[in-house]
Design a protein around this motif. Structure first.
Motif, PDB file in Angstrom:
ATOM      1  N   MET A   1       7.226  -3.978   0.562  1.00 11.87           N
ATOM      2  CA  MET A   1       6.029  -3.806   1.344  1.00 11.87           C
ATOM      3  C   MET A   1       5.442  -5.175   1.717  1.00 11.87           C
ATOM      4  O   MET A   1       5.073  -5.402   2.866  1.00 11.87           O
ATOM      5  CB  MET A   1       5.023  -2.977   0.548  1.00 11.87           C
ATOM      6  CG  MET A   1       3.762  -2.653   1.285  1.00 11.87           C
ATOM      7  SD  MET A   1       3.928  -1.528   2.669  1.00 11.87           S
ATOM      8  CE  MET A   1       4.437  -0.040   1.870  1.00 11.87           C
ATOM      9  N   ILE A   2       5.358  -6.073   0.751  1.00 14.84           N
ATOM     10  CA  ILE A   2       4.774  -7.390   0.995  1.00 14.84           C
ATOM     11  C   ILE A   2       5.674  -8.202   1.937  1.00 14.84           C
ATOM     12  O   ILE A   2       5.188  -8.844   2.871  1.00 14.84           O
ATOM     13  CB  ILE A   2       4.556  -8.160  -0.326  1.00 14.84           C
ATOM     14  CG1 ILE A   2       3.655  -7.368  -1.282  1.00 14.84           C
ATOM     15  CG2 ILE A   2       4.000  -9.548  -0.070  1.00 14.84           C
ATOM     16  CD1 ILE A   2       2.276  -7.082  -0.751  1.00 14.84           C
ATOM     17  N   THR A   3       6.973  -8.158   1.712  1.00 15.37           N
ATOM     18  CA  THR A   3       7.897  -8.876   2.578  1.00 15.37           C
ATOM     19  C   THR A   3       7.808  -8.353   4.002  1.00 15.37           C
ATOM     20  O   THR A   3       7.805  -9.138   4.963  1.00 15.37           O
ATOM     21  CB  THR A   3       9.336  -8.759   2.049  1.00 15.37           C
ATOM     22  OG1 THR A   3       9.379  -9.285   0.716  1.00 15.37           O
ATOM     23  CG2 THR A   3      10.314  -9.520   2.920  1.00 15.37           C
ATOM     24  N   TYR A   4       7.718  -7.054   4.161  1.00 12.59           N
ATOM     25  CA  TYR A   4       7.567  -6.468   5.488  1.00 12.59           C
ATOM     26  C   TYR A   4       6.296  -6.995   6.158  1.00 12.59           C
ATOM     27  O   TYR A   4       6.320  -7.400   7.328  1.00 12.59           O
ATOM     28  CB  TYR A   4       7.546  -4.937   5.398  1.00 12.59           C
ATOM     29  CG  TYR A   4       7.258  -4.269   6.715  1.00 12.59           C
ATOM     30  CD1 TYR A   4       8.193  -4.299   7.745  1.00 12.59           C
ATOM     31  CD2 TYR A   4       6.054  -3.615   6.942  1.00 12.59           C
ATOM     32  CE1 TYR A   4       7.932  -3.693   8.965  1.00 12.59           C
ATOM     33  CE2 TYR A   4       5.787  -3.004   8.157  1.00 12.59           C
ATOM     34  CZ  TYR A   4       6.730  -3.051   9.169  1.00 12.59           C
ATOM     35  OH  TYR A   4       6.472  -2.468  10.373  1.00 12.59           O
ATOM     36  N   ALA A   5       5.201  -7.049   5.428  1.00 14.12           N
ATOM     37  CA  ALA A   5       3.956  -7.568   5.977  1.00 14.12           C
ATOM     38  C   ALA A   5       4.114  -9.027   6.400  1.00 14.12           C
ATOM     39  O   ALA A   5       3.617  -9.435   7.462  1.00 14.12           O
ATOM     40  CB  ALA A   5       2.821  -7.435   4.955  1.00 14.12           C
ATOM     41  N   GLU A   6       4.824  -9.817   5.599  1.00 14.41           N
ATOM     42  CA  GLU A   6       5.037 -11.218   5.948  1.00 14.41           C
ATOM     43  C   GLU A   6       5.905 -11.353   7.198  1.00 14.41           C
ATOM     44  O   GLU A   6       5.664 -12.221   8.045  1.00 14.41           O
ATOM     45  CB  GLU A   6       5.658 -11.971   4.777  1.00 14.41           C
ATOM     46  CG  GLU A   6       4.688 -12.166   3.622  1.00 14.41           C
ATOM     47  CD  GLU A   6       5.275 -12.947   2.467  1.00 14.41           C
ATOM     48  OE1 GLU A   6       6.523 -13.003   2.338  1.00 14.41           O
ATOM     49  OE2 GLU A   6       4.493 -13.507   1.690  1.00 14.41           O
TER      50      GLU A   6
END
Length: 97
Positions: A1-6
């Protein structure tokens, strides 16, 4: 989820947002997005507490990415290994080498 946001953030800040969002969406189709949940948050808290006790500071977003990988028994693949090499119990690979 965090990588996708980045990745989305990077695409939106790029000079060619539309082209880069197509790339981000392609990556999302290949690799499922792992959700943040209570288990990931507990691993995050354990990692952060242990690292701070050892005098090691790391960005929370990086620790959330690492916690997600650890909780889901995944290997984190990154070219930015310096941000993650001190995280205990993290399986880490750099495919660019």
């Amino acid at each position: 989820m965090i990588t996708y946001a980045e990745l989305v953030f990077g695409a939106k800040r790029s000079q060619n947002e539309q082209k880069n969002m197509i790339k981000v969406n392609h990556i999302r189709e290949i690799y499922p997005i792992e959700e943040l949940n209570e288990g990931v948050m507990e691993v995050f808290a354990d990692i952060k507490a242990q690292m701070l006790a050892d005098g090691i500071k790391n960005e929370d977003m990086d620790l959330l990415i690492a916690a997600t990988a650890i909780y889901n028994d995944l290997t984190l693949v990154t070219n930015n290994t310096k941000h993650f090499k001190s995280v205990p119990n993290l399986k880490l690979e750099n495919w660019k080498k």
